[in-house]
Scaffold this active site. Structure first.
Site, PDB file in Angstrom:
ATOM      1  N   GLU A   7       2.330  -1.061   8.014  1.00  0.00           N
ATOM      2  CA  GLU A   7       2.419  -2.116   6.995  1.00  0.00           C
ATOM      3  C   GLU A   7       3.690  -2.939   7.185  1.00  0.00           C
ATOM      4  OE1 GLU A   7       1.508  -2.768   2.242  1.00  0.00           O
ATOM      5  OE2 GLU A   7       1.962  -0.741   2.970  1.00  0.00           O
ATOM      6  N   HIS A  39      -1.092   8.435  -4.898  1.00  0.00           N
ATOM      7  CA  HIS A  39      -2.137   7.575  -4.349  1.00  0.00           C
ATOM      8  C   HIS A  39      -3.415   7.781  -5.150  1.00  0.00           C
ATOM      9  CE1 HIS A  39      -4.605   5.233  -1.891  1.00  0.00           C
ATOM     10  NE2 HIS A  39      -4.295   5.690  -0.693  1.00  0.00           N
ATOM     11  N   HIS A  58       0.856  -1.187   0.000  1.00  0.00           N
ATOM     12  CA  HIS A  58       0.000   0.000   0.000  1.00  0.00           C
ATOM     13  C   HIS A  58       0.893   1.239   0.000  1.00  0.00           C
ATOM     14  CE1 HIS A  58      -3.604   2.265   0.372  1.00  0.00           C
ATOM     15  NE2 HIS A  58      -3.378   2.686   1.609  1.00  0.00           N
ATOM     16  N   PHE A  61      -9.303   4.479   4.468  1.00  0.00           N
ATOM     17  CA  PHE A  61      -9.961   5.198   5.557  1.00  0.00           C
ATOM     18  C   PHE A  61     -11.207   4.413   5.987  1.00  0.00           C
ATOM     19  CE2 PHE A  61      -8.498   9.796   4.292  1.00  0.00           C
ATOM     20  CZ  PHE A  61      -7.228   9.488   4.739  1.00  0.00           C
TER      21      PHE A  61
END
Length: 415
Positions: free
Chosen positions: A314, A340, A303, A401
Site C-alpha cells: 500500500e 480488521h 487498508h 483476498f
C-alpha cells in the site's frame, strides 16, 4: 450529467463503540478495542485475541422474534442501518420507498449459523436442520433484512469481495444514485466471524497476529514489528443521498462521495502483487472519477492491515500515484484500534473518513513505534496521536483476498 451524491447518515457498530459519538471519540483518543476472545474458549488456539463488539443487544434494534431468525452478522447490519437512518433524520413514512435501496455486503456471511446447523446435521441427521438455515446463512440476507425491516423497495443487492466488500458496496451504491436509479441508498458492510472455525482457518494460514500477551499492541500497521492482522467484527452503514433530495429535506451533509475505483491484482488467492501496480491504479481511478488532482488529496484512510506485505504494498502504491505528494499526505489505519473487520471494514472506515472531513481531525495509527525505513515505509502514518488538520479530499482503501482492490473518494461538501 451524473447526479451528485452526499452522505447524510452514519451508523457504526465496532469494537470501540456503538454509534457515531462513542466510536469517533475512542478512535481519536487512540483507544484499542482488541482483547482476549470471549465468544468462545480460545485456550487451545495459537491466536486468542480479536476485536469483539461489546455490550451489543440486538433486541434494542430488532424485534426479538424476528431477530431469532437472523444470524449475528445480520443483527449487526440491521442495527447499523437503524443507527444510520436515525442519524440522517429520514422520516421513512415521507419518502418514496421505491426510490430507496440497500447495498450492504459481508465477506463471510452467517458463519455462526453455518457451523451450528452443520453440527446438528452431523450429530442428529438432516431432519434436525433448521428451516431457517439457508435464509440465515446466505450473504445477501443482511441487505435483504434491512430492506424488509425498513420497507425499502428500491435497488437491493450485496457484493462479496472479501475485505473490499464494504467499499465496493458504497461505490456501487453511489453509482446507483448518480445514474438516477434511486434517491437514497443504505450502503456498507457487516461481519461476525469471530467463531472457532473462522479463527482456526485464519490462524492456520498464518494471517493473524499472535501477540496474545499484549492484545492492544497486536495490531501495528506500517510498523517494523507487524506480523499479521487481528480479526474484528461489526458493521458500518452510511446513508447516501442524491444532493437535491437531501437539500430539499434540510438534511445534514457530512461529505460528498464522488470517486470510485476498483481493480484486480490477478496474482494470488491471498498475497498481494508485490509491484503495488493495481492498488495504485485503483486509487487513480477514484481520483479521476472524482475529477480532482492527486495533489488535492489530503488524507488516506489506509487498508493498513498490519500484515507485512499489505502495508508494504500500500505504501508502494501510494508513492506510485502521488509521487512527492505522498510525503505530504496524512495516512492512518483504523485497524490499529478496531482490528480488521473483513467485509465490514470498508463501511466502518468510510464513516471514519467522512468524520475526518467534517471534524478536521485525522485519527492516529496507534502502536507505531519502530519505523520500517529499510523497506521504504517512510510516509506520514499519523503515529499514535490524532491530528487536527483541514481535510478537503480523502480516500479510503480496502483490498481483499482474491486480489480485489477498491477505493472510494470523499470531498468536503461545497454547494
Amino acid at each position: 450529467m451524473k447526479k451528485r451524491v452526499v452522505v447524510t447518515g452514519i451508523g457504526p457498530i465496532t469494537p470501540i463503540g456503538i454509534g457515531k459519538d462513542v466510536f469517533w471519540d475512542n478512535l481519536v483518543a487512540g483507544k484499542s478495542g482488541i482483547d482476549t476472545i470471549t465468544a468462545f474458549d480460545p485456550s487451545e488456539y495459537a491466536v486468542r485475541i480479536a476485536g469483539e463488539v461489546k455490550n451489543f443487544d440486538y433486541t434494542q434494534y430488532i424485534d426479538k422474534k424476528e431477530g431469532k431468525r437472523m444470524d449475528r452478522v445480520t443483527h449487526f447490519a440491521v442495527a447499523a442501518a437503524k443507527l444510520a437512518i436515525e442519524d440522517s433524520g429520514l422520516e421513512l413514512d415521507k419518502i418514496n420507498k421505491v426510490r430507496a435501496g440497500v447495498c450492504v455486503g459481508t465477506g463471510i456471511g452467517g458463519i455462526e449459523t453455518f457451523v451450528e446447523q452443520t453440527t446438528k446435521y452431523v450429530e442428529k441427521g438432516p431432519s434436525k436442520v433448521s428451516p431457517f438455515f439457508i435464509p440465515m446463512e446466505i450473504p445477501n440476507m443482511p441487505a435483504g433484512q434491512i430492506s424488509i425491516t425498513f420497507g425499502l423497495k428500491g435497488p437491493n443487492f450485496a457484493i462479496v469481495t472479501a475485505c473490499a466488500t464494504g467499499t465496493n458496496c458504497i461505490g456501487d451504491a453511489m453509482r446507483v444514485i448518480q445514474y438516477g436509479d434511486a434517491d437514497i441508498m443504505l450502503a456498507g458492510g457487516c461481519e461476525a466471524a469471530i467463531s472457532p472455525l473462522a479463527v482456526a482457518g485464519f490462524t492456520n494460514m498464518k494471517a493473524l497476529a499472535t501477540n496474545n500477551e499484549n492484545p492492544q499492541k497486536a495490531s501495528c500497521p506500517f510498523d517494523k514489528k507487524r506480523e499479521g492482522f487481528v480479526m474484528g467484527e461489526g458493521a458500518g452503514v452510511l446513508v447516501l443521498e442524491e444532493l437535491e433530495h437531501a437539500k430539499a429535506r434540510g438534511a445534514h451533509i457530512y461529505a460528498e462521495v464522488c470517486g470510485y475505483g476498483m481493480t484486480a491484482d490477478a496474482y494470488h488467492i491471498t498475497a498481494p502483487d508485490p509491484s503495488g501496480e493495481m492498488p495504485a491504479a485503483c486509487m487513480q481511478l477514484a481520483i479521476d472519477d472524482a475529477g480532482v488532482n492527486a495533489s488535492e488529496v489530503d488524507y488516506i484512510n489506509a487498508h493498513g492491515t498490519s500484515t507485512h506485505r499489505n502495508d508494504l504494498n500500500e505504501t508502494l502504491a501510494t508513492k506510485k500515484i502521488f509521487g512527492e505528494h505522498a510525503y505530504k499526505l496524512a495516512i492512518s489505519s483504523n485497524k490499529s484500534m478496531i482490528g480488521h473487520l473483513l467485509g465490514a471494514a470498508g463501511g466502518v472506515e468510510a464513516i471514519a473518513t467522512v468524520l475526518s472531513i467534517e471534524k478536521s481531525v485525522i485519527p492516529p495509527t496507534i502502536n507505531y513505534e519502530t519505523p520500517d525505513l529499510e523497506e521504504g515505509l517512510d510516509l506520514d502514518y499519523v503515529p499514535n496521536k490524532a491530528r487536527e488538520a483541514e481535510v478537503n479530499v480523502a480516500i479510503s482503501n480496502n483490498f481483499g483476498f482474491g486480489g480485489h482492490n477498491a477505493t472510494i473518494l470523499f470531498k468536503k461538501y461545497i454547494d
